[in-house]
Design a protein around this motif. Structure first.
Motif, short mmCIF file in Angstrom:
data_model
loop_
_atom_site.label_atom_id
_atom_site.label_comp_id
_atom_site.label_asym_id
_atom_site.label_seq_id
_atom_site.Cartn_x
_atom_site.Cartn_y
_atom_site.Cartn_z
N ASN A 1 49.18 51.58 44.71
CA ASN A 1 47.82 51.29 44.23
C ASN A 1 47.74 49.88 43.64
OD1 ASN A 1 47.38 53.90 44.98
ND2 ASN A 1 47.42 54.72 42.91
N GLU A 2 48.06 48.90 44.49
CA GLU A 2 47.99 47.51 44.04
C GLU A 2 46.58 46.98 44.27
OE1 GLU A 2 51.67 45.06 44.83
OE2 GLU A 2 51.83 46.56 46.43
N ILE A 3 46.09 46.19 43.34
CA ILE A 3 44.72 45.67 43.39
C ILE A 3 44.70 44.36 44.17
CG2 ILE A 3 42.82 44.76 42.01
CD1 ILE A 3 43.55 46.72 39.84
N LEU A 4 43.77 44.26 45.09
CA LEU A 4 43.59 43.03 45.85
C LEU A 4 42.79 42.04 45.01
CD1 LEU A 4 43.75 41.43 48.52
CD2 LEU A 4 41.62 42.53 49.19
N ASN A 5 43.37 40.88 44.78
CA ASN A 5 42.74 39.85 43.96
C ASN A 5 42.51 38.61 44.81
OD1 ASN A 5 41.84 38.09 42.04
ND2 ASN A 5 43.61 38.27 40.69
N LEU A 6 41.25 38.33 45.09
CA LEU A 6 40.89 37.17 45.90
C LEU A 6 40.19 36.09 45.07
CD1 LEU A 6 39.48 38.95 49.08
CD2 LEU A 6 41.76 37.99 48.78
N SER A 7 40.30 36.18 43.76
CA SER A 7 39.55 35.27 42.89
C SER A 7 39.94 33.81 43.06
CB SER A 7 39.72 35.69 41.42
OG SER A 7 41.10 35.68 41.06
N ALA A 8 41.18 33.56 43.49
CA ALA A 8 41.62 32.17 43.63
C ALA A 8 41.35 31.60 45.03
CB ALA A 8 43.11 32.06 43.32
N TRP A 9 40.82 32.42 45.93
CA TRP A 9 40.57 31.96 47.31
C TRP A 9 39.15 31.42 47.40
CZ3 TRP A 9 38.96 35.27 51.99
CH2 TRP A 9 38.96 34.49 53.15
N GLN A 10 39.00 30.26 47.95
CA GLN A 10 37.69 29.64 48.12
C GLN A 10 37.49 29.30 49.58
OE1 GLN A 10 37.05 26.17 45.73
NE2 GLN A 10 34.99 25.78 46.51
N ASN A 11 36.39 29.80 50.16
CA ASN A 11 36.09 29.52 51.56
C ASN A 11 34.57 29.48 51.75
OD1 ASN A 11 35.83 29.31 54.31
ND2 ASN A 11 37.25 30.95 54.80
N PRO A 12 33.97 28.32 51.72
CA PRO A 12 32.51 28.24 51.91
C PRO A 12 32.06 28.55 53.32
CG PRO A 12 33.47 26.05 51.76
CD PRO A 12 34.57 27.01 51.45
N HIS A 13 33.01 28.60 54.30
CA HIS A 13 32.66 28.89 55.69
C HIS A 13 32.65 30.39 55.99
CE1 HIS A 13 33.01 24.62 56.53
NE2 HIS A 13 34.23 24.62 56.01
N LEU A 14 33.13 31.21 55.09
CA LEU A 14 33.24 32.65 55.34
C LEU A 14 31.85 33.28 55.42
CD1 LEU A 14 35.40 34.88 55.69
CD2 LEU A 14 35.12 35.38 53.26
#
Length: 576
Positions: free
Chosen positions: A376-389
């Motif tokens: 039960n590991e939490i996915l952390n995307l807070s440091a990822w930046q992608n303005p094209h997504l």
């Protein structure tokens, strides 16, 4: 003094009847109900004298033929093409002959229709209709020998799908040679029919064919009849089981076909092919001159080393979809290293430390990931930046609203968001966070179990979904949260409610926010019945499609006749 002294044309000695006639007003008869929308003829006077005094009549409706004199044909055609769905176009064609002509004369509008020739006694009649039709999309079931030689097909056909054709390969190729504008061909082969695939084929070339969709079962030799006759083929979709021949390597038929189209082929989609014990995928990737852009491998068994070789050999790949492959961190790192132009990725993984890997994909526009891990590991995307997504689909991950909020602020242009998550995040908080995406148009939320207590770090009214068109909710969501959500979706057109905890009384509160809906779906709603259906039909004037599935209170429900297409699936209770 007469009460009508100051009214022009009125006399103090006029009777009520003469006064009404002079003013052009009709008095309602005794017992007649003063209907606000009452009018008899287009020449009905503007004013009426009712029990409650004078009121204004609505203007007469403009006849459809008169609309053609107001708007030119080109404006009407562009309006139909940009704003109307195929279901709405069917109604438009019934308005008048001129509008029907506009639709039939537009190739772009006709592309939205599909003629289906069913199996059975009406097949020959339907086939004869296809030969003279102007439609561009045709689907034929159980094409037989007696139907083919009668008359040639209409040359306007651009998309053709043959399901279980009972004709020889020679007859099939000869028929396709009469379709100079054919762009897409789909064939679902019959397993127990001899197509006489090794006969001499007619000398034809399908010069316009760009996409080939073959569902061959165990008939992989079916590829031979298209080898060398598709000089401009760009897309190949194959669903089959490759057989092993005694004198030929595994997958020879598929390999030879791809070699014959290597100069134009850019998109491949393989389903059900065994790549795990053979070098077929590696041999395909090593074909000289082949430059693939879109690769999809579903329900196929693939070795990790073959994926690495595929990425190293085909560096031109822009879309890679491997939904059945469990990809580790090393393979993901290699994908990001060797595919610099990758803009779409669909994989299954056991890791959650993805921020560094995803940061190496600066052009990524669509990401679909499914979590296959056991922790039960939490996915952390807070440091990822992608303005094209633009499109994000996360399935099975453990998420938190705070980290998602930070990520959405760094990637604000997401238009499609699909989250299938466990109940670590409250649905209310998730909607608040998703509302920060100003460009969001489609939202799908699915969660298991009862959601925890909301954090309420922000009010949902401060997160308006100004551009949201489609909303799908799968989970135990109550009326209060759902009502607040719908109230902040002014442009919502498509709504799917599955397993939500709402009742018929709750629908009275929710329906006022559904006036712009064109599509509505109920699924597994335990406390919603026929009264909600009637309420929706009365209060949703723009509704086109209404789907009701597995709702127990509907019982033996029979939809009423209306312009709304109702799809009903009865509730089946399974007991063990």
């Amino acid at each position: 003094m007469s009460p009508h002294r100051n009214i022009p044309g009125a006399s103090g000695h006029s009777s009520p009847a003469s006064f009404c006639s002079n003013l052009g007003v009709r008095r309602l008869e005794w017992g007649e109900h003063p209907n606000l929308f009452y009018y008899k003829e287009p020449s009905t006077p503007v004013f009426e004298l009712t029990t409650f005094g004078l009121r204004v009549q609505p203007p007469p409706a403009i006849p459809p033929d008169a609309m053609n004199h107001i708007l030119p044909d080109e404006i009407l055609r562009q309006t139909f093409e940009q704003f109307l769905t195929p279901f709405q176009l069917k109604s438009v064609r019934l308005v008048c002959r001129d509008w029907n002509r506009l639709v039939c004369d537009s190739a772009k509008l006709l592309d939205r229709y599909r003629i289906t020739v069913p199996a059975g006694g009406d097949a020959l009649g339907g086939w004869q209709h296809v030969t003279t039709s102007r439609y561009t999309t045709v689907q034929v079931w159980n094409l037989t020998v007696g139907m083919v030689p009668s008359v040639p097909l209409a040359t306007t056909i651009r998309i053709l799908r043959l399901v279980n054709p009972w004709i020889t390969a020679r007859q099939l190729v000869g028929m396709l040679g009469c379709l100079p504008n054919l762009v897409h061909l789909g064939v679902v082969a019959v397993d127990n029919f001899n197509y006489e695939l090794y006969e001499t084929m007619p000398a034809v070339h399908l010069d316009s064919l760009e996409s080939l969709n073959l569902n061959l079962g165990v008939k992989d030799e079916f590829l031979c009849i298209f080898q060398g006759i598709c000089p401009r083929l760009k897309g190949l979709q194959v669903n089959m089981v490759i057989k092993k021949y005694l004198e030929a390597p595994y997958g020879t038929k598929l390999l030879e076909f791809i070699r014959s189209t290597r100069n134009t082929l850019v998109d491949v989609w393989f389903n059900g092919i065994e790549f795990r014990e053979e070098s077929l995928l590696r041999d395909i990737a090593a074909i000289e001159g082949l430059k693939l852009k879109d690769v999809t491998l579903t329900n196929s068994f693939i070795r990790p080393s073959d994926i690495v070789h595929l990425c190293q050999s085909q560096t031109s790949i822009e879309a890679l979809k491997l939904p059945a492959c469990n990809i580790g961190s090393e393979i993901l790192t290699l994908i990001a290293t060797h595919l610099p132009n990758l803009n779409e990725l669909k994989v299954q993984t056991e890791i959650v430390a993805l921020q560094h890997i995803l940061s190496n994909l600066p052009r990524l526009q669509s990401l679909m990931m499914r979590y296959a891990g056991q922790f039960n590991e939490i996915l952390n995307l807070s440091a990822w930046q992608n303005p094209h997504l633009l499109h994000l689909n996360l399935d099975g991950f453990f998420l938190t609203s705070t980290t998602l909020l930070t990520f959405f602020k760094r990637s604000p242009n997401i238009q499609t968001l699909k989250l299938y998550f466990h109940s670590t995040t409250c649905a209310y908080d998730l909607f608040v966070v998703a509302g920060q995406l100003k460009e969001l148009r489609r939202l799908t939320v699915s969660f298991t179990g009862l959601a925890p207590t909301p954090i309420h770090f922000m009010d949902i009214s401060l997160s308006p979904f100004r551009k949201l068109r489609q909303l799908e909710i799968f989970g135990e969501l109550y009326c209060d949260v759902l009502g607040e959500l719908l109230e902040n979706c002014p442009l919502l057109q498509d709504l799917n409610l599955t397993r939500c905890l709402i009742t018929d009384d709750d629908m009275l509160l929710l329906v006022p926010f559904m006036k712009n809906l064109t599509k509505l779906s109920f699924g597994y709603l335990q406390a919603v019945g026929v009264s909600s259906y009637q309420l929706v039909m009365q209060r949703c004037p723009k509704l086109e499609t209404f789907t009701i599935a597995n709702c127990p209170l509907f019982g033996h429900f029979v939809p009423q006749q209306s312009s709304v297409r109702v799809n009903y699936q009865p509730y089946f209770h399974t007991s063990y």
